[in-house]
Design a protein around this motif. Structure first.
Motif, PDB file in Angstrom:
ATOM      1  N   TRP A  10       0.832  -1.191   0.000  1.00 51.15           N
ATOM      2  CA  TRP A  10       0.000   0.000   0.000  1.00 51.15           C
ATOM      3  C   TRP A  10       0.869   1.244   0.000  1.00 51.15           C
ATOM      4  O   TRP A  10       2.023   1.213   0.371  1.00 51.15           O
ATOM      5  N   ASP A  11       0.259   2.334  -0.415  1.00 46.69           N
ATOM      6  CA  ASP A  11       0.917   3.632  -0.454  1.00 46.69           C
ATOM      7  C   ASP A  11       0.753   4.297   0.907  1.00 46.69           C
ATOM      8  O   ASP A  11      -0.355   4.648   1.303  1.00 46.69           O
ATOM      9  N   MET A  12       1.856   4.455   1.643  1.00 45.31           N
ATOM     10  CA  MET A  12       1.790   5.015   2.987  1.00 45.31           C
ATOM     11  C   MET A  12       1.386   6.489   2.967  1.00 45.31           C
ATOM     12  O   MET A  12       1.069   7.063   3.993  1.00 45.31           O
ATOM     13  N   ASP A  13       1.397   7.119   1.785  1.00 40.86           N
ATOM     14  CA  ASP A  13       0.991   8.507   1.688  1.00 40.86           C
ATOM     15  C   ASP A  13      -0.524   8.649   1.547  1.00 40.86           C
ATOM     16  O   ASP A  13      -1.035   9.760   1.484  1.00 40.86           O
ATOM     17  N   LYS A  14      -1.227   7.553   1.469  1.00 41.02           N
ATOM     18  CA  LYS A  14      -2.678   7.563   1.380  1.00 41.02           C
ATOM     19  C   LYS A  14      -3.279   7.179   2.732  1.00 41.02           C
ATOM     20  O   LYS A  14      -2.736   6.336   3.447  1.00 41.02           O
ATOM     21  N   LEU A  15      -4.402   7.784   3.064  1.00 44.16           N
ATOM     22  CA  LEU A  15      -5.135   7.398   4.256  1.00 44.16           C
ATOM     23  C   LEU A  15      -5.907   6.127   3.935  1.00 44.16           C
ATOM     24  O   LEU A  15      -6.740   6.108   3.024  1.00 44.16           O
ATOM     25  N   ARG A  16      -5.625   5.072   4.673  1.00 43.35           N
ATOM     26  CA  ARG A  16      -6.290   3.792   4.431  1.00 43.35           C
ATOM     27  C   ARG A  16      -7.633   3.771   5.149  1.00 43.35           C
ATOM     28  O   ARG A  16      -7.720   4.051   6.341  1.00 43.35           O
ATOM     29  N   VAL A  17      -8.674   3.449   4.399  1.00 39.09           N
ATOM     30  CA  VAL A  17     -10.034   3.388   4.936  1.00 39.09           C
ATOM     31  C   VAL A  17     -10.577   1.988   4.661  1.00 39.09           C
ATOM     32  O   VAL A  17     -10.725   1.585   3.502  1.00 39.09           O
ATOM     33  N   PHE A  77     -11.889  -5.598  13.743  1.00 42.75           N
ATOM     34  CA  PHE A  77     -10.778  -5.419  14.680  1.00 42.75           C
ATOM     35  C   PHE A  77      -9.465  -5.985  14.142  1.00 42.75           C
ATOM     36  O   PHE A  77      -8.436  -5.896  14.807  1.00 42.75           O
ATOM     37  N   LEU A  78      -9.513  -6.530  12.921  1.00 42.00           N
ATOM     38  CA  LEU A  78      -8.287  -6.954  12.244  1.00 42.00           C
ATOM     39  C   LEU A  78      -7.628  -5.798  11.483  1.00 42.00           C
ATOM     40  O   LEU A  78      -6.549  -5.975  10.909  1.00 42.00           O
ATOM     41  N   VAL A  79      -8.249  -4.631  11.476  1.00 42.63           N
ATOM     42  CA  VAL A  79      -7.706  -3.496  10.711  1.00 42.63           C
ATOM     43  C   VAL A  79      -6.252  -3.187  11.073  1.00 42.63           C
ATOM     44  O   VAL A  79      -5.414  -3.038  10.173  1.00 42.63           O
ATOM     45  N   PRO A  80      -5.868  -3.091  12.345  1.00 42.39           N
ATOM     46  CA  PRO A  80      -4.457  -2.811  12.630  1.00 42.39           C
ATOM     47  C   PRO A  80      -3.515  -3.855  12.028  1.00 42.39           C
ATOM     48  O   PRO A  80      -2.431  -3.520  11.535  1.00 42.39           O
ATOM     49  N   HIS A  81      -3.915  -5.128  12.083  1.00 43.35           N
ATOM     50  CA  HIS A  81      -3.097  -6.182  11.485  1.00 43.35           C
ATOM     51  C   HIS A  81      -3.017  -5.996   9.972  1.00 43.35           C
ATOM     52  O   HIS A  81      -1.929  -6.087   9.379  1.00 43.35           O
ATOM     53  N   LEU A  82      -4.163  -5.739   9.337  1.00 46.81           N
ATOM     54  CA  LEU A  82      -4.180  -5.556   7.894  1.00 46.81           C
ATOM     55  C   LEU A  82      -3.356  -4.342   7.475  1.00 46.81           C
ATOM     56  O   LEU A  82      -2.817  -4.299   6.372  1.00 46.81           O
ATOM     57  N   ALA A  83      -3.261  -3.363   8.379  1.00 42.81           N
ATOM     58  CA  ALA A  83      -2.484  -2.149   8.102  1.00 42.81           C
ATOM     59  C   ALA A  83      -1.021  -2.297   8.496  1.00 42.81           C
ATOM     60  O   ALA A  83      -0.265  -1.315   8.451  1.00 42.81           O
ATOM     61  N   GLY A  84      -0.609  -3.491   8.891  1.00 44.40           N
ATOM     62  CA  GLY A  84       0.786  -3.719   9.245  1.00 44.40           C
ATOM     63  C   GLY A  84       1.210  -3.084  10.552  1.00 44.40           C
ATOM     64  O   GLY A  84       2.398  -2.889  10.794  1.00 44.40           O
ATOM     65  N   TYR A  85       0.228  -2.757  11.410  1.00 43.89           N
ATOM     66  CA  TYR A  85       0.500  -2.111  12.702  1.00 43.89           C
ATOM     67  C   TYR A  85       1.345  -0.845  12.529  1.00 43.89           C
ATOM     68  O   TYR A  85       2.227  -0.549  13.321  1.00 43.89           O
ATOM     69  N   GLU A  86       1.036  -0.107  11.460  1.00 38.80           N
ATOM     70  CA  GLU A  86       1.755   1.139  11.170  1.00 38.80           C
ATOM     71  C   GLU A  86       0.763   2.222  10.773  1.00 38.80           C
ATOM     72  O   GLU A  86      -0.208   1.962  10.053  1.00 38.80           O
ATOM     73  N   GLY A  87       1.034   3.442  11.212  1.00 37.38           N
ATOM     74  CA  GLY A  87       0.264   4.590  10.767  1.00 37.38           C
ATOM     75  C   GLY A  87      -1.168   4.589  11.280  1.00 37.38           C
ATOM     76  O   GLY A  87      -1.523   3.877  12.216  1.00 37.38           O
ATOM     77  N   TRP A  88      -1.972   5.421  10.655  1.00 34.95           N
ATOM     78  CA  TRP A  88      -3.378   5.564  11.019  1.00 34.95           C
ATOM     79  C   TRP A  88      -4.257   4.958   9.935  1.00 34.95           C
ATOM     80  O   TRP A  88      -3.915   4.990   8.748  1.00 34.95           O
ATOM     81  N   ALA A  89      -5.378   4.410  10.346  1.00 36.29           N
ATOM     82  CA  ALA A  89      -6.340   3.844   9.406  1.00 36.29           C
ATOM     83  C   ALA A  89      -7.739   4.039   9.983  1.00 36.29           C
ATOM     84  O   ALA A  89      -7.918   4.140  11.197  1.00 36.29           O
ATOM     85  N   ILE A  90      -8.703   4.086   9.095  1.00 37.90           N
ATOM     86  CA  ILE A  90     -10.097   4.220   9.506  1.00 37.90           C
ATOM     87  C   ILE A  90     -10.806   2.902   9.280  1.00 37.90           C
ATOM     88  O   ILE A  90     -10.603   2.239   8.250  1.00 37.90           O
ATOM     89  N   PHE A  91     -11.649   2.525  10.238  1.00 38.69           N
ATOM     90  CA  PHE A  91     -12.659   1.498   9.967  1.00 38.69           C
ATOM     91  C   PHE A  91     -14.010   2.180  10.005  1.00 38.69           C
ATOM     92  O   PHE A  91     -14.297   2.993  10.895  1.00 38.69           O
ATOM     93  N   VAL A  92     -14.880   1.806   9.060  1.00 41.86           N
ATOM     94  CA  VAL A  92     -16.240   2.344   9.057  1.00 41.86           C
ATOM     95  C   VAL A  92     -17.204   1.259   8.561  1.00 41.86           C
ATOM     96  O   VAL A  92     -16.882   0.494   7.647  1.00 41.86           O
ATOM     97  N   ASP A  93     -18.372   1.195   9.197  1.00 40.83           N
ATOM     98  CA  ASP A  93     -19.432   0.306   8.731  1.00 40.83           C
ATOM     99  C   ASP A  93     -19.837   0.700   7.314  1.00 40.83           C
ATOM    100  O   ASP A  93     -19.637   1.841   6.880  1.00 40.83           O
ATOM    101  N   CYS A  94     -20.511  -0.221   6.626  1.00 37.77           N
ATOM    102  CA  CYS A  94     -20.917   0.068   5.246  1.00 37.77           C
ATOM    103  C   CYS A  94     -22.162   0.945   5.168  1.00 37.77           C
ATOM    104  O   CYS A  94     -22.444   1.508   4.106  1.00 37.77           O
ATOM    105  N   ASP A  95     -22.902   1.080   6.268  1.00 36.85           N
ATOM    106  CA  ASP A  95     -24.178   1.801   6.209  1.00 36.85           C
ATOM    107  C   ASP A  95     -24.008   3.291   6.504  1.00 36.85           C
ATOM    108  O   ASP A  95     -24.806   3.894   7.219  1.00 36.85           O
ATOM    109  N   PHE A  96     -22.977   3.880   5.925  1.00 36.46           N
ATOM    110  CA  PHE A  96     -22.658   5.296   6.086  1.00 36.46           C
ATOM    111  C   PHE A  96     -22.830   6.029   4.758  1.00 36.46           C
ATOM    112  O   PHE A  96     -22.653   5.449   3.678  1.00 36.46           O
TER     113      PHE A  96
END
Length: 240
Positions: A10-17, A77-96
């Motif tokens: 992934w591109d670390m310059d992008k905010l991962r959502v 709750f797997l988001v931090p793992h999927l993000a490699g435990y680095e940087g910031w990431a957003i989790f959001v439900d689909c009903d937004f």
């Protein structure tokens, strides 16, 4: 600058959502993704959390929970793992449905915090939601439906696949994996619960959460911001 986790670059310059994806509600995911990207003024990478993919990768091994309202009830709750435990990431439900610019969230990225959420004082009025799924009440209800996660924080690093697959839903959704003073507060508009909060006198919330049921269900087309959601869906379908 790039990073790698589980074979994904992934591109670390992008905010991962990471948006939860449910096979019953693909259109909800598509509208959430499109509306978020439309208003974003910074580069974002939107990634669906699909349960079957996580199962195939051996990352998700929990038994089926008949009380789980979505396919991403626990996998979020797997988001931090999927993000490699680095940087910031957003989790959001689909009903937004997004009206705000996620670039604004950069001001809340406090390195002392493990996670930033809208800290609702919320007790649902309905006994069922969505397509007849039972509605439950518990402390910190809906806090985990929109999380700005500091993936490198020591408390967040505890969210390993082993822990996510082992721990109770209460432990995970009540954010008991973080200390109370490590849970920061976001403005209400970033997780505006339709049917609970009053509509603003002018303008729009940054992110409307159709937590009771959304306009993709015929019986939920009279909810707040249904017209805006349906217009977004029509725009998506016209391009698909």
């Amino acid at each position: 600058m790039t990073g790698r986790s589980n074979g994904k670059v992934w591109d670390m310059d992008k905010l991962r959502v990471y948006i939860g994806w449910d096979s019953r509600e693909d259109i909800a995911y598509q509208v959430a993704k499109q509306s978020l990207e439309k208003h974003a003024t910074i580069p974002v990478e939107v990634i669906p959390i699909k349960l079957d993919d996580l199962v195939d990768q051996g990352l998700y091994t929990r038994d089926i929970d008949p009380l789980a309202s979505t396919e991403f009830t626990y996998s979020r709750f797997l988001v931090p793992h999927l993000a490699g435990y680095e940087g910031w990431a957003i989790f959001v439900d689909c009903d937004f449905l997004f009206f705000g610019d996620v670039a604004e969230l950069q001001q809340y990225m406090d390195p002392a915090k493990a996670v930033m959420v809208v800290q609702h004082d919320y007790t649902p009025k309905e006994t069922t939601k969505m397509d007849g799924v039972p509605q439950s009440a518990y402390p910190r209800k809906n806090w985990s439906s929109f999380m700005l996660m500091n993936c490198g924080h020591p408390s967040t690093q505890q969210l390993t696949p082993e822990l996510v697959n082992r721990e109770t839903g209460a432990y995970l959704h009540r954010l008991q994996w973080a200390q109370d003073d490590e849970i920061g507060a976001l403005p209400t508009g970033w997780n505006w619960l339709e049917g609970w909060y009053d509509k603003p006198a002018e303008g729009f919330p940054q992110a409307v959460h159709h937590t009771r049921g959304g306009p993709w269900f015929k019986e939920w087309q009279n909810v707040d911001y249904a017209a805006e959601w349906l217009a977004e869906a029509a725009e998506y379908e016209a391009k698909a």
